[in-house]
Design an enzyme around this catalytic site. Structure first.
Site, PDB file in Angstrom:
ATOM      1  N   ASP A 161      -4.529   5.448   5.907  1.00 50.93           N
ATOM      2  CA  ASP A 161      -5.058   6.639   6.568  1.00 50.93           C
ATOM      3  C   ASP A 161      -6.104   6.160   7.587  1.00 50.93           C
ATOM      4  O   ASP A 161      -5.765   5.714   8.670  1.00 50.93           O
ATOM      5  CB  ASP A 161      -5.625   7.522   5.432  1.00 50.93           C
ATOM      6  N   PHE A 182      -2.470  15.994   4.561  1.00 51.08           N
ATOM      7  CA  PHE A 182      -2.482  15.456   3.202  1.00 51.08           C
ATOM      8  C   PHE A 182      -1.119  15.599   2.519  1.00 51.08           C
ATOM      9  O   PHE A 182      -0.510  16.660   2.554  1.00 51.08           O
ATOM     10  CB  PHE A 182      -3.553  16.181   2.390  1.00 51.08           C
ATOM     11  N   LYS A 230      -0.695   6.948   8.824  1.00 50.53           N
ATOM     12  CA  LYS A 230      -1.112   8.075   9.666  1.00 50.53           C
ATOM     13  C   LYS A 230      -1.717   7.528  10.961  1.00 50.53           C
ATOM     14  O   LYS A 230      -2.929   7.256  11.013  1.00 50.53           O
ATOM     15  CB  LYS A 230      -2.121   8.942   8.915  1.00 50.53           C
ATOM     16  N   GLU A 275       0.847  -1.201   0.000  1.00 49.54           N
ATOM     17  CA  GLU A 275       0.000   0.000   0.000  1.00 49.54           C
ATOM     18  C   GLU A 275       0.874   1.240   0.000  1.00 49.54           C
ATOM     19  O   GLU A 275       1.924   1.256   0.654  1.00 49.54           O
ATOM     20  CB  GLU A 275      -0.843   0.012   1.284  1.00 49.54           C
ATOM     21  N   ASP A 276       0.422   2.288  -0.668  1.00 53.42           N
ATOM     22  CA  ASP A 276       1.134   3.560  -0.623  1.00 53.42           C
ATOM     23  C   ASP A 276       0.963   4.220   0.737  1.00 53.42           C
ATOM     24  O   ASP A 276       1.916   4.661   1.371  1.00 53.42           O
ATOM     25  CB  ASP A 276       0.667   4.500  -1.749  1.00 53.42           C
TER      26      ASP A 276
HETATM   27  P1  5GP Z   1      -7.844   4.951   3.910  1.00 51.27           P
HETATM   28  O1  5GP Z   1      -8.841   4.015   3.282  1.00 51.27           O
HETATM   29  O2  5GP Z   1      -6.831   4.276   4.775  1.00 51.27           O
HETATM   30  O3  5GP Z   1      -8.517   6.098   4.595  1.00 51.27           O
HETATM   31  O4  5GP Z   1      -7.091   5.664   2.739  1.00 51.27           O
HETATM   32  C1  5GP Z   1      -6.265   4.979   1.910  1.00 51.27           C
HETATM   33  C2  5GP Z   1      -6.186   5.628   0.555  1.00 51.27           C
HETATM   34  O5  5GP Z   1      -6.512   7.021   0.615  1.00 51.27           O
HETATM   35  C3  5GP Z   1      -4.777   5.560   0.052  1.00 51.27           C
HETATM   36  O6  5GP Z   1      -4.568   4.381  -0.690  1.00 51.27           O
HETATM   37  C4  5GP Z   1      -4.658   6.822  -0.760  1.00 51.27           C
HETATM   38  O7  5GP Z   1      -5.080   6.586  -2.072  1.00 51.27           O
HETATM   39  C5  5GP Z   1      -5.602   7.790  -0.098  1.00 51.27           C
HETATM   40  N1  5GP Z   1      -4.932   8.709   0.837  1.00 51.27           N
HETATM   41  C6  5GP Z   1      -4.948   8.677   2.193  1.00 51.27           C
HETATM   42  N2  5GP Z   1      -4.216   9.675   2.733  1.00 51.27           N
HETATM   43  C7  5GP Z   1      -3.710  10.365   1.675  1.00 51.27           C
HETATM   44  C8  5GP Z   1      -2.835  11.514   1.566  1.00 51.27           C
HETATM   45  O8  5GP Z   1      -2.358  12.126   2.541  1.00 51.27           O
HETATM   46  N3  5GP Z   1      -2.534  11.902   0.296  1.00 51.27           N
HETATM   47  C9  5GP Z   1      -3.012  11.282  -0.818  1.00 51.27           C
HETATM   48  N4  5GP Z   1      -2.643  11.775  -1.992  1.00 51.27           N
HETATM   49  N5  5GP Z   1      -3.828  10.211  -0.752  1.00 51.27           N
HETATM   50  C10 5GP Z   1      -4.163   9.759   0.484  1.00 51.27           C
END
Ligand code: 5GP
Length: 180
Positions: A107, A156, A135, A103-104
């Site tokens: 969040d 972000f 995060k 995963e990149d």
């Molecule tokens: P989650 O489902 O954990 O809330 O979010 C995961 C996805 O949200 C990541 O794979 C990414 O695509 C996007 N994302 C979450 N935080 C960031 C951020 O700080 N910057 C960007 N560009 N994408 C984010």
């Protein structure tokens, strides 16, 4: 590195490409060391954001491995939409295999929850989760993350594969949203 503008927002330098390379390399060698030479894992990159991380990660992986990508988008603009789309692109038979999700960024963990749900049904031998960015202050799930590259504050970021409304994926360094 200077302040950059993408659409209506300004971003400031946050993590240099040298630091990213160091952390990716550390992660690659740790996972290689833990899995060992006799294991041939399937690395699964979560598109779009992970493409650069995965490219650098597998380049440094010293043993045999498989690689594929899946798509599971959940993010629009600078706020999590909370809506998770379905997985596209997995054709391999994963039964009995060691699957390593790359995963990149994690969040809220909504995407991770969806990943767990999908891969738990596939009778894999072992499911390993690795993320480059994490995060901790926003993560809301009681789900296990095996490997974390860098824990960052809840702001972000863009660059190194991550975008803001389609822009910024090509940047080699990571930038953080600038509040002013
Ligand atoms: P989650 O489902 O954990 O809330 O979010 C995961 C996805 O949200 C990541 O794979 C990414 O695509 C996007 N994302 C979450 N935080 C960031 C951020 O700080 N910057 C960007 N560009 N994408 C984010």
């Amino acid at each position: 590195m200077d302040i950059i503008q993408l659409h209506d927002k300004k971003f400031k330098p946050f993590i240099s490409k040298e630091e990213i390379a160091k952390q990716v390399n550390r992660l690659t060698l740790k996972i290689a060391n833990d899995l060992g030479e006799n294991e041939t894992p399937i690395f699964i990159g979560i598109l779009n954001g992970s493409f650069m991380f995965v490219a650098d990660f597998v380049r440094g992986y010293p043993y045999n491995c498989h690689l594929t990508f899946v798509k599971l988008a959940s993010y629009q603009g600078t706020n999590t939409s909370g809506k998770i789309k379905h997985l596209v692109g997995i054709n391999e038979d994963l039964e009995g295999k060691t699957v390593v999700i790359l995963e990149d960024i994690i969040d809220t963990g909504n995407t991770l929850a969806e990943i767990y749900k999908i891969f738990e049904e596939k009778n894999v031998k072992k499911l390993v989760i690795a993320t480059l960015f994490f995060k901790p202050n926003v993560f809301k799930k009681a789900l296990h993350i095996d490997y974390i590259g860098m824990s960052i504050e809840d702001r972000f970021i863009v660059g190194y594969g991550l975008d803001y409304d389609g822009l910024g994926r090509n940047l080699p360094d990571v930038y953080q949203l600038k509040e002013d």
